[in-house]
Design an enzyme around this catalytic site. Sequence first.
Site, PDB file in Angstrom:
ATOM      1  N   GLY A   1      -0.714   9.451   0.547  1.00  0.00           N
ATOM      2  CA  GLY A   1       0.719  11.118   1.136  1.00  0.00           C
ATOM      3  C   GLY A   1       1.617  10.325   2.340  1.00  0.00           C
ATOM      4  N   PHE A   2       1.422   9.455   2.984  1.00  0.00           N
ATOM      5  CA  PHE A   2       2.123   9.293   3.978  1.00  0.00           C
ATOM      6  C   PHE A   2       3.631   8.914   3.744  1.00  0.00           C
ATOM      7  CE2 PHE A   2      -0.357   5.935   3.907  1.00  0.00           C
ATOM      8  CZ  PHE A   2       0.240   4.911   3.666  1.00  0.00           C
ATOM      9  N   GLY A   3       3.319   8.176   2.646  1.00  0.00           N
ATOM     10  CA  GLY A   3       4.588   7.259   2.951  1.00  0.00           C
ATOM     11  C   GLY A   3       3.896   6.026   2.250  1.00  0.00           C
TER      12      GLY A   3
ATOM     13  N   VAL B   1       3.294   1.438   2.473  1.00  0.00           N
ATOM     14  CA  VAL B   1       3.340   0.439   3.250  1.00  0.00           C
ATOM     15  C   VAL B   1       3.898  -1.261   2.832  1.00  0.00           C
ATOM     16  CG1 VAL B   1       2.163  -1.058   4.780  1.00  0.00           C
ATOM     17  CG2 VAL B   1       1.292   1.298   4.948  1.00  0.00           C
TER      18      VAL B   1
ATOM     19  N   LYS C   1       4.934   0.841   8.554  1.00  0.00           N
ATOM     20  CA  LYS C   1       4.101   1.661   7.828  1.00  0.00           C
ATOM     21  C   LYS C   1       5.598   2.757   7.550  1.00  0.00           C
ATOM     22  CE  LYS C   1       1.089   5.035   8.225  1.00  0.00           C
ATOM     23  NZ  LYS C   1      -0.709   5.742   8.448  1.00  0.00           N
TER      24      LYS C   1
ATOM     25  N   ASP D   1     -11.022  10.901  11.295  1.00  0.00           N
ATOM     26  CA  ASP D   1     -10.708  11.144  10.409  1.00  0.00           C
ATOM     27  C   ASP D   1     -11.605   9.494   9.650  1.00  0.00           C
ATOM     28  OD1 ASP D   1     -10.006  11.608   7.185  1.00  0.00           O
ATOM     29  OD2 ASP D   1      -7.413  10.586   7.612  1.00  0.00           O
TER      30      ASP D   1
ATOM     31  N   GLY E   1       0.619  -1.271  -0.222  1.00  0.00           N
ATOM     32  CA  GLY E   1       0.030  -0.083  -0.045  1.00  0.00           C
ATOM     33  C   GLY E   1       0.586   1.409  -0.272  1.00  0.00           C
ATOM     34  N   GLY E   2       0.394   1.777  -0.112  1.00  0.00           N
ATOM     35  CA  GLY E   2       0.892   3.751  -0.449  1.00  0.00           C
ATOM     36  C   GLY E   2       0.225   5.067   0.086  1.00  0.00           C
TER      37      GLY E   2
END
Length: 375
Positions: A87-89, A91, A110, A207, A84-85
Amino acid sequence: MGNCLGGSSYVNKVSSTAKPESPPKIQNPSERDRSEERKLPSNPGEVEALRRGASSAARNPLVAFSFAELRRVANDFRKDAQIGGGGFGRVYKGSFSPPGDAALLPVAVKVHDGDNSFQGHREWLAEVIFLGQLSHPNLVKLVGYCCEGDHRVLVYEYLPLGSVESHLFSRTSPPLPWAARMRIALGAARGLAFLHGAQPAPVIYRDFKTSNILLGAGFHAKLSDFGLAKDGPVGEASHVSTRVMGTYGYAAPEYMMTGHLTASSDVYSYGVVLLELLTGRRSLDRSRPPREQALTDWALPALPHKKRVMGIVDPRLLQGGDGDEGAPPARAVQKAAMLAYHCLNRNPKARPLMRDVVASLEPLQQPPEEPGAAA
Protein backbone atom coordinates in the site's frame (compact mmCIF):
# COMPACT_ATOMS: atom_id res chain seq x y z
CA MET A 1 13.53 -6.45 2.82
CA GLY A 2 15.67 -3.51 3.78
CA ASN A 3 18.45 -1.52 2.05
CA CYS A 4 20.45 1.70 1.62
CA LEU A 5 21.41 4.31 -1.03
CA GLY A 6 24.11 6.87 -1.78
CA GLY A 7 24.26 10.63 -2.17
CA SER A 8 25.36 13.81 -0.45
CA SER A 9 24.34 14.43 3.19
CA TYR A 10 23.20 12.04 5.89
CA VAL A 11 19.87 10.46 7.23
CA ASN A 12 18.35 6.93 8.06
CA LYS A 13 15.19 4.70 7.61
CA VAL A 14 13.70 1.14 7.37
CA SER A 15 11.89 -0.86 4.69
CA SER A 16 9.46 -3.74 4.43
CA THR A 17 8.90 -6.70 2.15
CA ALA A 18 6.16 -7.84 -0.13
CA LYS A 19 2.99 -8.65 1.78
CA PRO A 20 0.87 -11.19 -0.07
CA GLU A 21 -2.46 -11.98 1.58
CA SER A 22 -1.69 -9.52 4.38
CA PRO A 23 -4.52 -8.86 6.86
CA PRO A 24 -6.32 -5.55 6.36
CA LYS A 25 -4.97 -2.43 8.04
CA ILE A 26 -6.83 -0.87 10.95
CA GLN A 27 -7.31 2.84 10.61
CA ASN A 28 -10.05 4.77 12.34
CA PRO A 29 -11.47 7.59 10.19
CA SER A 30 -10.46 11.07 11.28
CA GLU A 31 -10.32 14.50 9.67
CA ARG A 32 -6.96 15.76 8.53
CA ASP A 33 -5.40 18.54 10.51
CA ARG A 34 -4.40 20.89 7.70
CA SER A 35 -2.28 23.05 9.97
CA GLU A 36 -0.30 19.97 11.00
CA GLU A 37 0.03 18.95 7.34
CA ARG A 38 1.65 22.28 6.54
CA LYS A 39 4.30 21.59 9.20
CA LEU A 40 5.56 18.44 7.43
CA PRO A 41 9.01 18.90 5.87
CA SER A 42 9.34 19.58 2.16
CA ASN A 43 13.13 19.46 1.75
CA PRO A 44 16.22 17.87 3.39
CA GLY A 45 17.01 21.01 5.39
CA GLU A 46 13.62 20.90 7.09
CA VAL A 47 13.98 17.15 7.68
CA GLU A 48 17.34 17.67 9.38
CA ALA A 49 15.90 20.48 11.52
CA LEU A 50 13.18 18.10 12.70
CA ARG A 51 15.74 15.40 13.42
CA ARG A 52 17.76 17.83 15.56
CA GLY A 53 14.64 18.85 17.46
CA ALA A 54 13.37 15.28 17.94
CA SER A 55 16.14 14.20 20.29
CA SER A 56 19.25 15.48 21.97
CA ALA A 57 20.77 12.03 21.57
CA ALA A 58 23.39 11.30 18.94
CA ARG A 59 21.87 10.91 15.49
CA ASN A 60 22.81 8.31 12.90
CA PRO A 61 24.39 9.79 9.77
CA LEU A 62 21.94 9.63 6.86
CA VAL A 63 22.44 10.33 3.18
CA ALA A 64 20.02 12.89 1.75
CA PHE A 65 19.60 11.71 -1.85
CA SER A 66 18.29 13.65 -4.77
CA PHE A 67 15.69 11.79 -6.80
CA ALA A 68 18.08 11.78 -9.77
CA GLU A 69 20.70 10.04 -7.62
CA LEU A 70 18.15 7.45 -6.54
CA ARG A 71 17.30 6.67 -10.14
CA ARG A 72 20.91 5.66 -10.67
CA VAL A 73 21.07 3.73 -7.40
CA ALA A 74 17.86 1.79 -8.14
CA ASN A 75 18.62 1.00 -11.79
CA ASP A 76 16.12 3.60 -13.03
CA PHE A 77 13.36 1.82 -11.05
CA ARG A 78 13.13 -0.90 -13.68
CA LYS A 79 10.54 -3.63 -13.16
CA ASP A 80 13.23 -6.31 -12.94
CA ALA A 81 14.79 -4.43 -9.99
CA GLN A 82 11.54 -4.43 -7.99
CA ILE A 83 11.68 -6.77 -5.00
CA GLY A 84 8.48 -5.86 -3.16
CA GLY A 85 5.50 -3.59 -2.87
CA GLY A 86 2.34 -2.80 -0.97
CA GLY A 87 0.00 0.00 0.00
CA PHE A 88 2.94 2.36 0.58
CA GLY A 89 4.45 1.99 -2.91
CA ARG A 90 7.28 -0.18 -4.26
CA VAL A 91 10.69 -1.47 -3.10
CA TYR A 92 13.68 -1.83 -5.45
CA LYS A 93 17.07 -3.43 -5.03
CA GLY A 94 19.99 -1.18 -5.85
CA SER A 95 23.55 -0.31 -4.86
CA PHE A 96 25.67 2.75 -4.18
CA SER A 97 29.08 3.73 -2.85
CA PRO A 98 28.86 5.43 0.57
CA PRO A 99 30.78 8.72 0.91
CA GLY A 100 34.47 7.97 1.33
CA ASP A 101 34.06 4.30 0.42
CA ALA A 102 34.64 2.91 -3.07
CA ALA A 103 32.90 -0.40 -2.32
CA LEU A 104 29.37 -0.87 -3.61
CA LEU A 105 26.78 -1.35 -0.88
CA PRO A 106 23.58 -3.27 -1.74
CA VAL A 107 20.49 -1.38 -0.62
CA ALA A 108 16.68 -1.54 -0.66
CA VAL A 109 14.97 1.58 -1.99
CA LYS A 110 11.41 2.12 -0.76
CA VAL A 111 9.52 4.57 -2.97
CA HIS A 112 6.29 5.95 -1.52
CA ASP A 113 3.44 6.55 -3.96
CA GLY A 114 3.47 9.90 -5.73
CA ASP A 115 -0.07 10.71 -4.59
CA ASN A 116 1.13 10.14 -1.01
CA SER A 117 -1.48 10.98 1.60
CA PHE A 118 -0.93 13.05 4.70
CA GLN A 119 -0.78 9.82 6.72
CA GLY A 120 1.72 8.33 4.27
CA HIS A 121 3.94 11.39 4.61
CA ARG A 122 3.75 11.16 8.42
CA GLU A 123 4.73 7.47 8.34
CA TRP A 124 7.67 8.26 6.05
CA LEU A 125 8.82 10.96 8.47
CA ALA A 126 8.39 8.65 11.49
CA GLU A 127 10.78 6.18 9.90
CA VAL A 128 13.36 8.91 9.28
CA ILE A 129 13.08 10.22 12.85
CA PHE A 130 13.15 6.86 14.65
CA LEU A 131 15.62 4.99 12.46
CA GLY A 132 17.72 8.13 12.22
CA GLN A 133 18.42 8.03 15.95
CA LEU A 134 18.09 4.36 16.94
CA SER A 135 20.76 1.77 16.22
CA HIS A 136 20.73 -1.90 17.23
CA PRO A 137 21.74 -5.23 15.61
CA ASN A 138 18.07 -6.27 15.46
CA LEU A 139 16.79 -3.10 13.77
CA VAL A 140 17.10 -2.54 10.03
CA LYS A 141 19.63 0.17 9.26
CA LEU A 142 18.38 3.26 7.47
CA VAL A 143 20.99 4.49 5.02
CA GLY A 144 19.27 7.59 3.72
CA TYR A 145 16.17 9.28 2.33
CA CYS A 146 14.88 11.57 -0.39
CA CYS A 147 12.58 14.53 0.30
CA GLU A 148 12.27 16.39 -2.97
CA GLY A 149 9.04 17.77 -4.44
CA ASP A 150 6.42 15.02 -4.15
CA HIS A 151 9.07 12.30 -3.81
CA ARG A 152 9.39 10.53 -0.45
CA VAL A 153 11.89 7.67 -0.53
CA LEU A 154 13.73 5.62 2.08
CA VAL A 155 16.96 3.70 1.54
CA TYR A 156 17.81 0.74 3.80
CA GLU A 157 20.48 -1.89 4.10
CA TYR A 158 19.61 -4.85 1.90
CA LEU A 159 18.67 -8.05 3.73
CA PRO A 160 19.02 -11.00 1.34
CA LEU A 161 16.58 -13.49 2.91
CA GLY A 162 13.51 -11.23 2.78
CA SER A 163 10.75 -11.37 5.38
CA VAL A 164 9.78 -14.01 7.93
CA GLU A 165 6.35 -14.04 6.29
CA SER A 166 7.80 -15.07 2.92
CA HIS A 167 9.56 -18.08 4.49
CA LEU A 168 7.03 -19.16 7.09
CA PHE A 169 4.01 -19.25 4.78
CA SER A 170 5.68 -20.23 1.52
CA ARG A 171 4.10 -23.16 -0.33
CA THR A 172 7.17 -23.75 -2.46
CA SER A 173 10.15 -23.38 -0.09
CA PRO A 174 11.15 -25.98 2.52
CA PRO A 175 9.67 -25.24 5.97
CA LEU A 176 11.68 -23.10 8.36
CA PRO A 177 13.53 -25.41 10.78
CA TRP A 178 12.74 -25.18 14.48
CA ALA A 179 16.18 -23.75 15.31
CA ALA A 180 15.69 -20.98 12.74
CA ARG A 181 12.26 -20.14 14.17
CA MET A 182 13.66 -19.82 17.67
CA ARG A 183 16.57 -17.71 16.42
CA ILE A 184 14.08 -15.41 14.68
CA ALA A 185 11.91 -15.24 17.81
CA LEU A 186 14.92 -14.26 19.93
CA GLY A 187 16.25 -11.65 17.48
CA ALA A 188 12.85 -9.99 17.12
CA ALA A 189 12.39 -10.03 20.90
CA ARG A 190 15.76 -8.34 21.37
CA GLY A 191 14.75 -5.63 18.90
CA LEU A 192 11.50 -4.94 20.76
CA ALA A 193 13.25 -5.02 24.15
CA PHE A 194 15.71 -2.40 22.90
CA LEU A 195 12.88 -0.15 21.70
CA HIS A 196 10.99 -0.46 24.98
CA GLY A 197 14.12 0.49 26.92
CA ALA A 198 14.94 3.53 24.77
CA GLN A 199 15.65 6.85 26.50
CA PRO A 200 14.29 9.40 27.23
CA ALA A 201 11.03 7.67 26.22
CA PRO A 202 10.27 4.07 25.27
CA VAL A 203 9.42 3.46 21.63
CA ILE A 204 6.27 1.46 20.91
CA TYR A 205 6.56 -0.30 17.57
CA ARG A 206 2.78 -0.68 17.02
CA ASP A 207 2.90 -2.87 13.90
CA PHE A 208 4.79 -6.01 14.89
CA LYS A 209 4.09 -8.84 12.41
CA THR A 210 5.94 -11.39 10.29
CA SER A 211 6.05 -9.20 7.17
CA ASN A 212 7.92 -6.51 9.15
CA ILE A 213 10.65 -8.86 10.38
CA LEU A 214 13.43 -9.10 7.79
CA LEU A 215 16.18 -11.71 7.68
CA GLY A 216 19.90 -11.48 7.13
CA ALA A 217 22.38 -14.34 6.82
CA GLY A 218 21.86 -17.11 9.37
CA PHE A 219 18.24 -16.01 9.92
CA HIS A 220 19.37 -12.92 11.81
CA ALA A 221 16.11 -11.03 12.45
CA LYS A 222 15.74 -7.26 12.12
CA LEU A 223 12.63 -5.13 12.67
CA SER A 224 11.68 -2.93 9.74
CA ASP A 225 8.95 -0.44 8.81
CA PHE A 226 8.74 2.06 11.65
CA GLY A 227 5.99 4.15 10.06
CA LEU A 228 3.56 3.54 12.94
CA ALA A 229 6.12 3.70 15.77
CA LYS A 230 5.33 6.12 18.57
CA ASP A 231 6.96 7.45 21.73
CA GLY A 232 5.55 5.65 24.75
CA PRO A 233 4.45 6.99 28.14
CA VAL A 234 6.97 8.63 30.48
CA GLY A 235 6.90 9.55 34.14
CA GLU A 236 3.60 8.82 35.87
CA ALA A 237 1.71 8.31 32.61
CA SER A 238 0.32 4.80 32.17
CA HIS A 239 -0.29 5.01 28.41
CA VAL A 240 -0.42 7.27 25.40
CA SER A 241 -3.72 7.82 23.64
CA THR A 242 -3.79 7.53 19.87
CA ARG A 243 -6.14 6.59 17.09
CA VAL A 244 -6.13 2.86 16.49
CA MET A 245 -3.75 1.75 13.75
CA GLY A 246 -1.96 -1.51 13.07
CA THR A 247 -3.01 -4.81 11.54
CA TYR A 248 -6.02 -6.99 12.37
CA GLY A 249 -5.01 -10.24 14.00
CA TYR A 250 -1.93 -8.72 15.63
CA ALA A 251 -3.20 -5.65 17.52
CA ALA A 252 -3.82 -6.00 21.27
CA PRO A 253 -7.53 -6.13 22.16
CA GLU A 254 -7.37 -3.36 24.78
CA TYR A 255 -5.63 -1.05 22.30
CA MET A 256 -8.29 -1.69 19.68
CA MET A 257 -11.05 -0.95 22.18
CA THR A 258 -9.60 2.15 23.86
CA GLY A 259 -6.75 3.54 21.77
CA HIS A 260 -4.56 3.34 24.90
CA LEU A 261 -1.07 2.35 23.77
CA THR A 262 1.60 0.81 26.02
CA ALA A 263 4.64 -1.41 25.60
CA SER A 264 2.32 -4.29 26.54
CA SER A 265 0.51 -3.69 23.23
CA ASP A 266 3.70 -4.77 21.44
CA VAL A 267 4.06 -7.76 23.77
CA TYR A 268 0.63 -9.04 22.69
CA SER A 269 1.58 -8.68 19.01
CA TYR A 270 4.80 -10.53 19.75
CA GLY A 271 2.77 -13.38 21.24
CA VAL A 272 0.77 -13.63 18.00
CA VAL A 273 3.96 -13.87 15.93
CA LEU A 274 5.41 -16.48 18.28
CA LEU A 275 2.19 -18.43 17.80
CA GLU A 276 2.61 -18.18 14.01
CA LEU A 277 6.15 -19.55 14.34
CA LEU A 278 4.86 -22.45 16.45
CA THR A 279 1.88 -23.38 14.26
CA GLY A 280 2.88 -22.28 10.76
CA ARG A 281 -0.55 -20.59 10.50
CA ARG A 282 -1.38 -16.97 9.75
CA SER A 283 -2.82 -14.74 12.48
CA LEU A 284 -5.97 -14.39 10.37
CA ASP A 285 -6.84 -16.89 7.64
CA ARG A 286 -10.33 -16.65 6.15
CA SER A 287 -9.74 -19.75 4.01
CA ARG A 288 -9.98 -21.95 7.11
CA PRO A 289 -13.17 -23.14 8.89
CA PRO A 290 -14.82 -20.33 10.91
CA ARG A 291 -13.54 -21.53 14.30
CA GLU A 292 -9.96 -21.70 13.02
CA GLN A 293 -9.76 -18.38 11.17
CA ALA A 294 -8.47 -16.33 14.12
CA LEU A 295 -5.26 -18.01 15.23
CA THR A 296 -5.39 -16.86 18.84
CA ASP A 297 -8.96 -18.11 19.34
CA TRP A 298 -8.07 -21.51 17.89
CA ALA A 299 -4.67 -22.06 19.55
CA LEU A 300 -4.90 -20.33 22.94
CA PRO A 301 -6.85 -23.10 24.77
CA ALA A 302 -4.13 -25.65 23.92
CA LEU A 303 -1.06 -23.60 24.90
CA PRO A 304 -0.89 -24.39 28.65
CA HIS A 305 -1.41 -28.15 28.13
CA LYS A 306 1.75 -30.13 27.46
CA LYS A 307 0.07 -32.81 25.36
CA ARG A 308 -2.56 -30.71 23.58
CA VAL A 309 -0.02 -28.13 22.47
CA MET A 310 1.81 -30.72 20.35
CA GLY A 311 -1.39 -31.04 18.32
CA ILE A 312 -1.20 -27.43 17.11
CA VAL A 313 2.51 -27.41 16.20
CA ASP A 314 3.27 -26.87 12.52
CA PRO A 315 2.89 -30.43 11.10
CA ARG A 316 5.82 -29.82 8.77
CA LEU A 317 8.09 -29.61 11.84
CA LEU A 318 6.81 -32.85 13.32
CA GLN A 319 7.48 -34.67 10.05
CA GLY A 320 11.17 -33.84 10.44
CA GLY A 321 13.25 -33.47 7.31
CA ASP A 322 16.22 -34.74 5.40
CA GLY A 323 18.65 -32.90 7.68
CA ASP A 324 19.85 -33.76 11.17
CA GLU A 325 17.37 -31.59 13.03
CA GLY A 326 14.17 -33.65 12.84
CA ALA A 327 11.19 -32.83 15.04
CA PRO A 328 11.63 -30.09 17.67
CA PRO A 329 12.18 -31.12 21.30
CA ALA A 330 8.81 -31.39 23.06
CA ARG A 331 10.11 -29.51 26.10
CA ALA A 332 11.25 -26.58 23.96
CA VAL A 333 7.88 -26.46 22.19
CA GLN A 334 6.07 -26.44 25.53
CA LYS A 335 8.24 -23.62 26.89
CA ALA A 336 7.74 -21.51 23.76
CA ALA A 337 4.00 -22.20 23.89
CA MET A 338 3.77 -21.06 27.52
CA LEU A 339 5.69 -17.92 26.65
CA ALA A 340 3.19 -17.14 23.88
CA TYR A 341 0.36 -17.86 26.33
CA HIS A 342 1.67 -15.27 28.80
CA CYS A 343 2.27 -12.68 26.06
CA LEU A 344 -1.37 -13.10 24.93
CA ASN A 345 -2.85 -12.52 28.39
CA ARG A 346 -6.03 -10.43 28.11
CA ASN A 347 -4.77 -8.36 31.05
CA PRO A 348 -1.96 -6.17 29.66
CA LYS A 349 -0.43 -5.71 33.11
CA ALA A 350 0.02 -9.48 33.43
CA ARG A 351 2.08 -9.79 30.23
CA PRO A 352 5.85 -10.18 30.57
CA LEU A 353 8.33 -7.43 29.75
CA MET A 354 10.21 -7.97 26.50
CA ARG A 355 13.51 -8.26 28.37
CA ASP A 356 11.99 -11.20 30.26
CA VAL A 357 10.85 -12.72 26.96
CA VAL A 358 14.45 -12.51 25.75
CA ALA A 359 15.68 -14.28 28.90
CA SER A 360 13.10 -17.05 28.39
CA LEU A 361 14.10 -17.63 24.76
CA GLU A 362 17.88 -17.70 25.19
CA PRO A 363 17.97 -21.25 26.67
CA LEU A 364 15.90 -22.54 23.71
CA GLN A 365 18.51 -21.64 21.10
CA GLN A 366 20.18 -24.23 18.87
CA PRO A 367 22.63 -23.68 16.00
CA PRO A 368 20.39 -22.95 12.96
CA GLU A 369 20.79 -24.59 9.58
CA GLU A 370 22.50 -22.58 6.89
CA PRO A 371 20.09 -20.14 5.14
CA GLY A 372 20.60 -21.89 1.83
CA ALA A 373 19.12 -25.05 3.26
CA ALA A 374 15.83 -23.35 4.07
CA ALA A 375 15.58 -20.75 1.35
